[in-house]
Motif scaffolding. Structure first.
Motif, mmCIF file in Angstrom:
data_model
loop_
_atom_site.group_PDB
_atom_site.id
_atom_site.type_symbol
_atom_site.label_atom_id
_atom_site.label_comp_id
_atom_site.label_asym_id
_atom_site.label_seq_id
_atom_site.Cartn_x
_atom_site.Cartn_y
_atom_site.Cartn_z
ATOM 1 N N PRO A 137 -1.120 -14.374 -13.864
ATOM 2 C CA PRO A 137 -1.941 -13.445 -13.065
ATOM 3 C C PRO A 137 -2.607 -14.155 -11.894
ATOM 4 N N ALA A 138 -2.699 -13.446 -10.771
ATOM 5 C CA ALA A 138 -3.327 -14.018 -9.576
ATOM 6 C C ALA A 138 -4.801 -13.659 -9.483
ATOM 7 N N SER A 139 -5.276 -12.771 -10.370
ATOM 8 C CA SER A 139 -6.693 -12.379 -10.347
ATOM 9 C C SER A 139 -7.091 -11.967 -11.753
ATOM 10 N N ASP A 140 -8.362 -11.646 -11.916
ATOM 11 C CA ASP A 140 -8.864 -11.241 -13.229
ATOM 12 C C ASP A 140 -8.374 -9.857 -13.622
ATOM 13 N N ASN A 141 -7.980 -9.068 -12.631
ATOM 14 C CA ASN A 141 -7.516 -7.714 -12.928
ATOM 15 C C ASN A 141 -6.117 -7.768 -13.535
ATOM 16 N N ALA A 200 -3.536 -4.914 -2.701
ATOM 17 C CA ALA A 200 -3.329 -4.699 -4.129
ATOM 18 C C ALA A 200 -4.602 -4.182 -4.795
ATOM 19 N N GLU A 201 -5.741 -4.741 -4.416
ATOM 20 C CA GLU A 201 -7.012 -4.292 -5.005
ATOM 21 C C GLU A 201 -7.294 -2.838 -4.637
ATOM 22 N N THR A 202 -7.021 -2.482 -3.397
ATOM 23 C CA THR A 202 -7.242 -1.104 -2.946
ATOM 24 C C THR A 202 -6.382 -0.124 -3.738
ATOM 25 N N ALA A 237 0.832 -1.208 0.000
ATOM 26 C CA ALA A 237 0.000 0.000 0.000
ATOM 27 C C ALA A 237 0.865 1.257 0.000
ATOM 28 N N GLY A 238 1.950 1.228 0.759
ATOM 29 C CA GLY A 238 2.815 2.397 0.827
ATOM 30 C C GLY A 238 3.548 2.672 -0.476
ATOM 31 N N LEU A 239 3.926 1.610 -1.186
ATOM 32 C CA LEU A 239 4.615 1.772 -2.465
ATOM 33 C C LEU A 239 3.657 2.180 -3.583
ATOM 34 N N SER A 247 -4.714 -10.521 2.967
ATOM 35 C CA SER A 247 -4.355 -9.115 3.091
ATOM 36 C C SER A 247 -3.562 -8.599 1.890
ATOM 37 N N LEU A 248 -2.752 -9.462 1.264
ATOM 38 C CA LEU A 248 -1.940 -9.008 0.139
ATOM 39 C C LEU A 248 -2.828 -8.615 -1.035
#
Length: 504
Positions: free
Chosen positions: A140-144, A120-122, A97-99, A115-116
């Motif tokens: 990819p770990a998700s559809d995004n 990332a989604e946020t 989040a900070g990066l 939480s990871l």
């Protein structure tokens, strides 16, 4: 003309694609398989719209897919932001989040905690996951697959790594390592430590390097990329163990490995047979001070020269170090030195207040002038040092480690040396903690030799009083089962300090 880092990676990959490249837990992956994993990283980052200079976070573990991902991000002139996977999942999420990155690459196992992905989604961060079975996978770990939102980390076109420092003396931080500095440091390594320079054309080496230090820190990353640029296969140890290093030495017979002092002590304590180390011409040491007594004991038992070195993340590699030639000539006379300045590097010791250069054998602040930095200015370190008349460097502590107790300066390494001279003490660490009356006071954590009993804190304090000036004696000592260490196996002074601050 020396090739660029990118050109060298491409040259190595094309030498013999079907030959062994990376070994992990007994399984080899070829250069072609590594290349396929790299191509997968490139495809997914391209699809996500990441260009040259864009910053990619990698949770670096000592695993083959992680080495492939590192090679591709560097090879595409994107910037690696190292993320420590040994933190708690909550801290990893906070780091992401900070990066506020466009993309993060992690091990599939790192996604077990939600939480990871939530972080990332946020942030609108694309997440790629890595894993290995018979092949290397990066997907990819998700559809995004495209970064969402705005305000992501700005591109850093001239920076190859946002390097996480070790966190030995405090919370870890990131510094920018330029491509030029990292490449110069890598390309200059072999000639300094070996007995001759490699002048022949690049060719695939038969004997592998052994990676024992964490990729997430500069030592491990430098070792891995140095092996790649030298066209040398890599045997990857996920973490150091005596069994792991014995297996690697027995099977692959490397001539040179790198180990921190803590690993040397573990090899000695395990009574590892000397013939299992007979293949070694030398062992590079670094990341923590090498006690002269440990060096003497190790070299006497195994007959393998220990080539100590000194470096810092800021310099993208070693600043000074021992060569085999220097070791043959000066090992006994210069015991305790970290060697002489690397080629292309100058060192000097100056007065902390005036900046005036000090004469040989005088303790002051170490300054470095290196062509790896790309500057004509001297860079001041935070280390106390002295340089003798032959150019050998001795590190005498850190300027910011000095404890000022009621106006008296205490160098922690002086107190550590006394505590370690006790025949029942294996390791010691001395730090300063705040005191409302004196400003700061010294405290110590002590680890005893295996099987030692019948010793208590009062005896250790009495021993210290018999050897030290009164203001140097620790006001409190804790006997610990095992010293807290960073992932690179350094003693964590930050964690030792917290052992005492938690009681305040």
């Amino acid at each position: 003309m020396q090739p660029s880092l990118i050109d060298r990676i491409q040259q190595v990959m094309a030498l013999s694609p079907e030959s062994h490249a990376l070994e992990f837990q007994g399984q080899w992956y070829s250069w072609a398989e590594v290349g396929q994993a790299m191509a997968s990283v490139q495809k997914h980052l391209d699809q996500a719209g990441l260009a040259e200079g864009d910053v990619v976070g990698i949770l670096l573990r000592n695993r083959p897919a992680h080495v492939a991902a590192l090679m591709q991000v560097l090879g595409s002139r994107r910037c690696v932001a190292t993320i420590n996977p040994f933190q708690s999942p909550e801290k990893v999420a906070s780091d992401i989040a900070g990066l506020n990155l466009k993309a993060v690459i992690c091990d599939r196992g790192d996604l077990a905690h939600p939480s990871l992905l939530e972080a990332a989604e946020t942030c609108g961060t694309v997440v790629l996951q890595m894993f290995a079975d018979q092949h290397l996978h990066i997907e990819p770990a998700s559809d995004n697959t495209v970064p969402l939102g705005s305000g992501h980390h700005p591109a850093l076109p001239d920076t190859c790594i946002l390097m996480l420092t070790s966190g030995t003396t405090g919370p870890a931080k990131r510094i920018k390592l330029p491509y030029r500095s990292f490449a110069l440091s890598l390309m200059g390594t072999p000639g300094h430590y070996s007995s001759h320079k490699e002048t022949e054309a690049i060719r695939l080496k038969g004997t592998p390097a052994v990676l024992t230090t964490p990729l997430v820190h500069i030592g491990g990353m430098f070792a891995a990329m140095a092996a790649v640029t030298q066209a040398r296969p890599i045997v990857i140890l996920e973490k150091f163990s005596v069994a792991g290093i014995r297996r690697a030495l027995t099977i692959y017979q490397p001539k040179l490995i790198s180990l921190p002092p803590a690993a040397l002590r573990m090899i000695l304590d395990a009574d590892t047979p000397a013939d299992e180390l007979s293949c070694l011409l030398a062992i590079r040491c670094g990341s923590a001070p090498l006690p002269p007594s440990l060096q003497e004991e190790f070299e006497e038992k195994y007959g393998v020269p220990l080539l100590d070195s000194y470096g810092a993340t800021e310099f993208a590699g070693a600043v000074a170090g021992w060569t085999i030639g220097d070791h043959k000539q000066f090992a006994k006379q210069k015991r305790g030195s970290v060697g002489r300045a690397q080629p292309g590097t100058e060192i000097r010791v100056v007065d902390a207040d005036t900046g005036k250069q000090l004469p040989p054998n005088t303790v002051g602040i170490l300054e470095v002038l290196s062509n790896q930095i790309g500057s004509n200015d001297w860079t001041r370190t935070t280390d106390l040092a002295e340089i003798d008349e032959d150019g050998f460097l001795y590190i005498r502590g850190r300027a910011d480690d000095a404890i000022i107790r009621g106006g008296f300066k205490i160098l922690p390494q002086d107190v550590v040396a006394v505590l370690r001279s006790h025949d029942k003490v294996k390791q010691a660490c001395v730090v300063g903690i705040p005191d409302h009356r004196l400003g700061e006071i010294p405290v110590a954590a002590v680890e005893l030799n295996a099987g030692c009993t019948g010793i208590d804190v009062d005896e250790l304090i009495a021993f210290a009083k018999s050897k030290l000036t009164s203001y140097q004696v620790p006001t409190a000592i804790k006997i610990v089962d095992e010293m807290p260490r960073t992932p690179s196996m350094k003693i964590s002074k930050h964690a030792v300090k917290n052992l005492f601050l938690e009681q305040v």
